[in-house]
Design a protein around this motif. Structure first.
Motif, PDB file in Angstrom:
ATOM      1  N   HIS A 142       0.545  -1.111  -0.052  1.00  0.00           N
ATOM      2  CA  HIS A 142      -0.055  -0.330  -0.185  1.00  0.00           C
ATOM      3  C   HIS A 142       0.739   1.153  -0.561  1.00  0.00           C
TER       4      HIS A 142
ATOM      5  N   TYR B  54      -5.086  -3.821 -13.870  1.00  0.00           N
ATOM      6  CA  TYR B  54      -3.987  -3.274 -13.652  1.00  0.00           C
ATOM      7  C   TYR B  54      -4.413  -1.466 -13.536  1.00  0.00           C
TER       8      TYR B  54
ATOM      9  N   HIS C 220      -1.412   4.633 -10.900  1.00  0.00           N
ATOM     10  CA  HIS C 220      -1.980   5.501  -9.794  1.00  0.00           C
ATOM     11  C   HIS C 220      -1.206   6.666  -9.611  1.00  0.00           C
TER      12      HIS C 220
ATOM     13  N   ASP D 100      -6.371   8.023 -12.647  1.00  0.00           N
ATOM     14  CA  ASP D 100      -6.456   6.105 -12.116  1.00  0.00           C
ATOM     15  C   ASP D 100      -6.255   5.986 -13.840  1.00  0.00           C
TER      16      ASP D 100
ATOM     17  N   LYS E 158       1.991   5.193 -10.497  1.00  0.00           N
ATOM     18  CA  LYS E 158       2.584   3.460  -9.766  1.00  0.00           C
ATOM     19  C   LYS E 158       1.881   2.608 -10.389  1.00  0.00           C
TER      20      LYS E 158
ATOM     21  N   MET F 152      -0.366   0.021 -10.594  1.00  0.00           N
ATOM     22  CA  MET F 152      -0.815  -1.249  -9.086  1.00  0.00           C
ATOM     23  C   MET F 152      -2.342  -1.903  -9.624  1.00  0.00           C
TER      24      MET F 152
ATOM     25  N   GLY G  90      -6.240  -2.683  -6.438  1.00  0.00           N
ATOM     26  CA  GLY G  90      -5.605  -1.191  -5.818  1.00  0.00           C
ATOM     27  C   GLY G  90      -4.277  -1.620  -4.778  1.00  0.00           C
ATOM     28  N   ARG G  91      -3.356  -2.558  -4.818  1.00  0.00           N
ATOM     29  CA  ARG G  91      -2.295  -2.025  -3.845  1.00  0.00           C
ATOM     30  C   ARG G  91      -0.192  -2.202  -4.976  1.00  0.00           C
ATOM     31  N   VAL G  92       0.413  -1.751  -4.594  1.00  0.00           N
ATOM     32  CA  VAL G  92       1.185  -1.489  -5.163  1.00  0.00           C
ATOM     33  C   VAL G  92       1.765  -2.686  -5.499  1.00  0.00           C
TER      34      VAL G  92
END
Length: 212
Positions: A64, A138, A141, A157, A189, A191, A195-197
């Motif tokens: 995150h 994917y 962000h 996004d 970045k 994602m 929604g996680r990096v």
């Protein structure tokens, strides 16, 4: 404890490595354990905890973004700074084992392209899914939030088409330049679908255009 492998480039070739300063001009850079131990001996355990917390800021292994704004701590770059050379964040594995991304190229608006004020252009990056994990849902962000009037405006996004391992994908977003001249340096970045990096240890993808 074995030394971790070097960080995999999220976007290989996105930025150039920062070369060490000439002998006699470089700054001493302690490892995290050494810095904590030195601080504890000098000013007590409270300062050591503060230093350790500061060293971890901006990189979390849970994938995150700890600082949603992602604002750089240094002063905003100017047109004279283009192209901006970023450094690698602290090493961290990808969220999904086997995942990997490679930067192929800037299809439009290469670094330091000059664009007039108040114009809308389409930025296109090309990435390759170089790992074994399919990219489903994917996105890119934007880190530089909230968007200020003097910055280039984009959507926050940017969706990425589903991409299988070994495939390349073009990622596009409209960029509207501000009315004032200067350098637009905007970072994103990658994602995953939840929604996680995807690559906490990878450098952000960016675009940088000169507005004049």
């Amino acid at each position: 404890m074995p030394t971790p492998p070097p960080p995999p480039d999220e976007i290989a070739g996105d930025v150039q490595p920062v070369l060490p300063a000439p002998e006699g001009r470089g700054r001493l850079r302690l490892t995290r354990p050494a810095a904590a131990a030195l601080a504890a001996a000098a000013v007590g355990m409270g300062a050591a905890v503060l230093i350790a917390a500061t060293a971890n800021r901006g990189s979390e292994t849970d994938g995150h973004i700890p600082n949603p704004s992602g604002s750089p701590s240094e002063a905003a770059p100017s047109a004279a700074d283009c192209p901006v050379r970023a450094t690698n964040p602290p090493w961290s594995p990808p969220v999904h084992e086997g995942d990997s991304a490679v930067f192929i190229g800037d299809i439009t608006l290469p670094d330091c392209t000059r664009v007039g004020p108040g114009q809308t252009k389409t930025k296109v990056w090309r990435l390759k899914n170089a790992g074994t994990v399919p990219w489903k849902g994917y996105s890119l962000h934007r880190l530089d939030l909230p968007q200020r009037p003097d910055q280039c405006q984009t959507i926050s996004d940017v969706p990425i088409e589903d991409t299988r391992p070994g495939e390349s994908v073009d990622i596009r977003t409209n960029v509207t330049t501000p009315r004032n001249p200067g350098l637009c340096y905007v970072r994103f970045k990658l994602m995953d679908g939840s929604g996680r990096v995807a690559f906490p240890g990878g450098r952000p993808l960016n675009f940088q255009v000169i507005v004049d």
